[in-house]
Design an enzyme around this catalytic site. Structure first.
Site, PDB file in Angstrom:
ATOM      1  N   SER A 165      -0.306  11.623   2.521  1.00  0.00           N
ATOM      2  CA  SER A 165      -0.088  12.839   3.311  1.00  0.00           C
ATOM      3  C   SER A 165      -0.333  12.568   4.786  1.00  0.00           C
ATOM      4  CB  SER A 165      -1.004  13.964   2.826  1.00  0.00           C
ATOM      5  OG  SER A 165      -2.351  13.620   3.051  1.00  0.00           O
ATOM      6  N   HIS A 189      -5.525  -0.131   7.209  1.00  0.00           N
ATOM      7  CA  HIS A 189      -5.604   0.826   8.322  1.00  0.00           C
ATOM      8  C   HIS A 189      -6.431   0.206   9.464  1.00  0.00           C
ATOM      9  CE1 HIS A 189      -4.363   3.207   4.972  1.00  0.00           C
ATOM     10  NE2 HIS A 189      -5.529   3.682   4.618  1.00  0.00           N
ATOM     11  N   ASP A 224       1.532   2.767   3.850  1.00  0.00           N
ATOM     12  CA  ASP A 224       0.824   3.982   3.414  1.00  0.00           C
ATOM     13  C   ASP A 224       1.842   5.067   3.032  1.00  0.00           C
ATOM     14  OD1 ASP A 224      -1.418   5.404   2.668  1.00  0.00           O
ATOM     15  OD2 ASP A 224      -2.065   5.887   4.693  1.00  0.00           O
ATOM     16  N   GLY A 276      -2.613  12.556  -0.956  1.00  0.00           N
ATOM     17  CA  GLY A 276      -3.056  13.768  -0.267  1.00  0.00           C
ATOM     18  C   GLY A 276      -3.801  14.731  -1.153  1.00  0.00           C
ATOM     19  N   GLY A 277      -3.548  16.019  -0.917  1.00  0.00           N
ATOM     20  CA  GLY A 277      -4.275  17.059  -1.635  1.00  0.00           C
ATOM     21  C   GLY A 277      -5.545  17.457  -0.914  1.00  0.00           C
ATOM     22  N   GLU A 278      -5.712  16.983   0.327  1.00  0.00           N
ATOM     23  CA  GLU A 278      -6.961  17.245   1.042  1.00  0.00           C
ATOM     24  C   GLU A 278      -6.968  18.617   1.711  1.00  0.00           C
ATOM     25  OE1 GLU A 278      -6.127  13.788   3.046  1.00  0.00           O
ATOM     26  OE2 GLU A 278      -7.406  12.490   1.871  1.00  0.00           O
ATOM     27  N   HIS A 285       0.860  -1.198   0.000  1.00  0.00           N
ATOM     28  CA  HIS A 285       0.000   0.000   0.000  1.00  0.00           C
ATOM     29  C   HIS A 285       0.889   1.238   0.000  1.00  0.00           C
ATOM     30  CE1 HIS A 285      -4.012   1.851   1.301  1.00  0.00           C
ATOM     31  NE2 HIS A 285      -3.170   2.870   1.353  1.00  0.00           N
ATOM     32  N   THR A 328      -7.495   9.445  -2.016  1.00  0.00           N
ATOM     33  CA  THR A 328      -8.588  10.418  -2.044  1.00  0.00           C
ATOM     34  C   THR A 328      -8.769  11.046  -3.419  1.00  0.00           C
ATOM     35  OG1 THR A 328      -7.745  11.058   0.127  1.00  0.00           O
ATOM     36  CG2 THR A 328      -9.534  12.376  -0.755  1.00  0.00           C
ATOM     37  N   ARG A 334     -14.484  10.854   3.253  1.00  0.00           N
ATOM     38  CA  ARG A 334     -13.921  11.205   1.949  1.00  0.00           C
ATOM     39  C   ARG A 334     -14.295  10.190   0.871  1.00  0.00           C
ATOM     40  NH1 ARG A 334      -8.127  11.216   4.557  1.00  0.00           N
ATOM     41  NH2 ARG A 334      -9.255   9.525   5.574  1.00  0.00           N
TER      42      ARG A 334
HETATM   43 ZN    ZN Z   1      -5.958   4.892   2.956  1.00  0.00          ZN
END
Ligand code: ZN
Length: 397
Positions: free
Chosen positions: A296, A230, A292, A74-76, A67, A105, A169
């Site tokens: 981000s 997660h 992960d 990111g970019g959130e 993963h 996301t 999200r």
């Molecule tokens: Zn995730």
């Protein structure tokens, strides 16, 4: 192979965990493969073979990180919070020799085509790469218009992910949509002989993985079609995932979330989560760990105010491996399986990856006594030597 690489390398006196304990043996690497394992191996007569005496240092398979946001994530927090692409040495210096890249996301400004291109670049640079098609939302972006077709016709696509569940999200898909996706991925996997697995991002939503229990209860789609990840992000979710694992499903623990990081206090420390899952009766083979990396990670100041965005680091895998062994007293061969063999089995990469055995890819790590990284070989080529990258990505100085 590059011109500067010998075809044969003999690693002498390696304390090998394959992940099973093989004791102190020699390993002969030929090209990209492991050609021989045994005591006092004879090197091929008349051939140029590099000999390296490891003096009993711990050797394990290269880690498989299932993963990773290889193109960034990111970019959130606005466009400026889109995290950058990973460079080759960020991966090899983490002890990872196989990555499975995915989108998260942002399946809008980022694309599966871009992800595939980056995966191919990493493969050219020396490691092994696969990808998941899709992103958080359903219907999910693909290369060919369908998840099933992507898995069948694109060699590097092993499944769909990361598909968000119980997260603000997500695209808030219905139960039916998850069920249909699972069927798509499953049949794609069957036709192509791949895992066809769904890497399922789990959020903090109260429903947790209830939909997965419901799909499994219908009895048509097996639990192994899902790799919920997660699992350790909060306690109630973790308890659910333990039940899922005891009932025969996989659970993937994220090494990059840690209760010591501000904002992540509610999560279960990754190495502790493994110990707890094993103690609760989850079969070892059902537990995997991924980083992960590239995603981000918000950064807070001392008062807890957000001050920026960090990037998930694959090096947390090796830290948690150490903690599994040293802090949680999990036997070495079990802890190592969680980041190698178990991932290879869950993702059906086991004919090449996850074990040190004759005929397998020559992906291996040499660790110091304190479980920090010394050397890395990926597909028979030395990438890291004495903790320094000796092969760098195309744009690394
Ligand atoms: Zn995730």
């Amino acid at each position: 192979m590059k011109a500067d690489t010998r075809f044969f390398t003999c690693l002498r006196h390696a304390r090998v965990y394959a992940p099973e304990d093989l004791g102190v043996v020699d390993l002969l690497l030929a090209g990209e493969k492991i050609a021989c394992i045994g005591e006092n191996l004879e090197t091929p007569v008349g051939l140029d073979c590099e000999e390296i005496d490891l003096q009993g240092a711990l050797v394990m398979p290269g880690m498989i990180d299932g993963h990773v946001h290889i193109t960034g994530g990111g970019g959130e927090g606005g466009y400026h919070t889109r995290t950058p692409e990973l460079m080759l040495s960020q991966i090899t210096m983490a002890g990872v020799t196989t990555v499975c890249g995915l989108l998260g996301t942002d399946g809008t400004t980022r694309s599966v085509i871009n992800l595939l291109a980056k995966a191919r670049a990493l493969e050219t640079e020396g490691i092994t790469s696969y990808i998941y098609t899709g992103a958080y939302e359903l219907p999910t972006p693909t290369l060919t218009g369908s998840v099933r077709r992507d898995i069948v016709v694109i060699d590097k696509v092993i499944g769909a992910g990361e598909i968000a569940m119980s997260d603000h999200r997500s695209g808030q898909p219905s139960y039916e949509e998850y069920r249909k996706l699972a069927a798509e991925a499953r049949v794609g996997g069957m036709i192509s002989g791949k895992a066809g697995v769904i890497n399922m991002h789990l959020g903090d939503g109260k429903r947790g993985i209830q939909y997965l229990f419901d799909i499994a209860a219908e009895g048509e789609i097996p639990r192994s079609q899902f790799l919920p990840t997660h699992a350790n992000r909060n306690r109630p979710l973790f308890e659910q995932c333990i039940k899922w694992g005891k009932d025969g499903g996989f659970l993937d623990i994220t090494s990059g979330i840690n209760p010591n990081d501000p904002g992540s206090e509610i999560c279960v420390k990754p190495a502790e989560a493994v110990r707890e899952a094993l103690a609760a009766g989850v079969p070892l083979k059902n537990i995997t760990m991924s980083s992960d990396g590239g995603g981000s990670m918000p950064v807070f100041d001392e008062e807890g105010n957000p001050v920026g965005v960090g990037v998930g680091d694959e090096k947390t895998m090796l830290t948690e491996l150490r903690d599994m062994i040293v802090e949680e007293n999990i036997p070495r061969e079990k802890a190592i399986a969680i980041v190698t063999l178990n991932v290879a089995n869950a993702l059906k990469l086991h004919d090449r990856k996850g074990r040190l055995a004759v005929g397998m890819d020559a992906d291996l790590l040499v660790l110091h006594d304190d479980y920090t990284l010394c050397d890395v070989w990926a597909r028979g080529r030395q990438m890291v030597q004495e903790g320094r990258p000796v092969v760098k990505g195309t744009f690394e100085s």
